[in-house]
Design an enzyme around this catalytic site. Structure first.
Site: not given
Length: 245
Positions: A14, A61-62, A88, A153, A157
């Site tokens: 998605r 499940d990463v 991603n 977050y 990143k």
């Protein structure tokens, strides 16, 4: 079908991931992972499989090293070494740092940063042996400028961008290119959760006065994997309509 190069996309069912899968399926065989919503993932994969290419999906499940290890072993055995790995998978759990729980912090770091390392760890050696490959980490402008309520977050990143630069130097001699993409405001399920007032203000703050589309990111991935990206490594491509100027 296997004569075409294969690309692995994590969290490809998605949003930006699905756009990357759709755009790249025109040129490559695609394998992508998903965590939930098996039906949605399988419908996407089926819609992109034809006589010239294959597109398949697998649950993973990463955040769990054992699952990533098993998945990568299966991938190498069944589909071979990927030409490209698109890291991603990512989530955002928004909270001021003073109110953020340990669990919230760990969930974001595990998904956004540690998972990137896990996939690199298990797939780099075969990619190096092949002597031709690409890794693209989907980061964010939050990693460049920070956001209130997004310390976890933004930290994850920003760390992805640092990892990109260091890894690019480590594997350049093996013709493996490593880059990151830092999207700004992009129309996904994540941005759909923003209050309209906040969304409108973000669009107003963007010089191009519009929200980005998942395909805007996917087309940059396509470019970096193609001939246009042959001499690009260690870079962060900002796609934000000018928001970070």
């Amino acid at each position: 079908m296997k004569s075409k190069k294969m690309v692995l996309v994590t969290a490809g069912s998605r949003g930006i991931g699905a756009a990357i899968v759709r755009v790249l399926s025109k040129h490559y065989n695609i394998v992508f992972t998903y965590r939930t919503n098996k039906e949605q993932a399988e419908l996407l994969a089926k819609s992109l499989t034809n006589n010239n290419t294959f597109c398949v999906c697998y649950p993973c499940d990463v955040t769990k090293t054992s699952e990533v290890k098993s998945f990568c072993e299966m991938l190498l055995d069944k589909h071979g070494t990927p030409y490209a790995l698109i890291n991603n998978a990512g989530i955002s759990v928004n909270n001021l740092q003073i109110n953020m729980t340990i669990a919230e912090w760990q969930t974001v770091i595990e998904t956004n940063l540690n998972a990137t390392f896990y996939f690199n760890h298990y797939l780099l050696n075969p990619m190096i042996i092949d002597g031709d490959g690409c890794i693209i980490n989907i980061s964010s402008i939050s990693g460049l400028r920070g956001n209130i309520g997004q310390t976890s977050y933004s930290a994850s990143k920003a760390a992805q961008i640092g990892m990109t630069k260091s890894l690019a130097k480590e594997v350049a001699m093996f013709n493996v290119r490593v880059n990151s993409i830092a999207p700004g405001l992009v129309e996904t399920e994540m941005t759909a959760e923003l209050p309209k007032k906040v969304l409108d203000q973000l669009i107003k703050s963007t010089p191009l006065r519009k929200i980005g589309q998942p395909d805007d990111v996917a087309k940059m991935v396509e470019y970096l994997l193609g001939e246009g990206g042959n001499f690009i490594t260690g870079q962060t491509m900002v796609i934000d309509g000018g928001l970070s100027i």
